[in-house]
Design a protein around this motif. Sequence first.
Motif, mmCIF file in Angstrom:
data_model
loop_
_atom_site.group_PDB
_atom_site.id
_atom_site.type_symbol
_atom_site.label_atom_id
_atom_site.label_comp_id
_atom_site.label_asym_id
_atom_site.label_seq_id
_atom_site.Cartn_x
_atom_site.Cartn_y
_atom_site.Cartn_z
ATOM 1 N N GLU A 194 0.862 -1.344 -0.250
ATOM 2 C CA GLU A 194 -0.081 -0.011 -0.507
ATOM 3 C C GLU A 194 0.695 1.309 -0.028
ATOM 4 O OE1 GLU A 194 -2.553 -0.206 3.050
ATOM 5 O OE2 GLU A 194 -3.571 -1.394 2.651
ATOM 6 N N ASP B 208 -5.640 -1.574 -5.938
ATOM 7 C CA ASP B 208 -7.220 -2.209 -4.877
ATOM 8 C C ASP B 208 -7.562 -2.573 -6.840
ATOM 9 O OD1 ASP B 208 -6.664 -2.510 -2.314
ATOM 10 O OD2 ASP B 208 -6.939 -0.178 -2.345
ATOM 11 N N SER C 80 -9.167 -8.717 -0.605
ATOM 12 C CA SER C 80 -8.154 -7.963 -0.417
ATOM 13 C C SER C 80 -6.625 -8.189 -0.011
ATOM 14 C CB SER C 80 -8.071 -7.625 1.366
ATOM 15 O OG SER C 80 -8.027 -9.118 2.489
ATOM 16 N N ARG C 81 -5.494 -7.411 -0.331
ATOM 17 C CA ARG C 81 -4.432 -7.931 -0.824
ATOM 18 C C ARG C 81 -3.514 -9.074 0.671
ATOM 19 N NH1 ARG C 81 -3.119 -2.074 -1.190
ATOM 20 N NH2 ARG C 81 -3.061 -1.720 -3.233
#
Length: 190
Positions: free
Chosen positions: A87, A161, A167-168
């Motif tokens: 992120e 995203d 989600s990652r």
Amino acid sequence: MIAAAHASIVEEGVAAMSIRNICSAAGHSQGAFYSNFASKDDLLVDILQSHIQDEVTLLRDIVAQCVGDDIEATLEVLADRLAKLAEEPQWSLLSIELQLHARRNPAFAERHREGKAACYRMFGELVADLVRRFSLRPALPAEQTGIGLYALWMGLAVQGDVEGAISRDEMLVGFFRAMAGLDVLEPAKP
């Protein structure tokens, strides 16, 4: 100098980055630069390789310090850390810039491949730690799994995203589980 160069890449890109500006921002002479690096390309590879080494060392410490045989908790902590790193925009920008520079510059491409190979080995060592620690039977040899993990992590960092995707951290845990020969759990709905 590494911090000044990294800041320059994020702000200006590799093409606009100059040794003179890096040295000025770091408070060093160009002679000091060349006593530490053979070229700007060497500096670029060292920036990424140093970052990856620091992070993989941290991840290997997580594996070494885990208590008991709870691989699930360990995988979640590892995936959470890798997802947080993915992120951070400065690392995805650096990765993109280095990939583009390697595509455009054959001399740098060779140096970049060497740096990536070192990163692959480091990720392979992390996977080998997990295999030993939890007596896993991975689907691929540790270094090959490390290459896949590195590619997935860097891809997640660059891609960001994706609407409708898990989600990652769930993606990374799923990869770990699949490569370790563990049952792949149904991810939570996004």
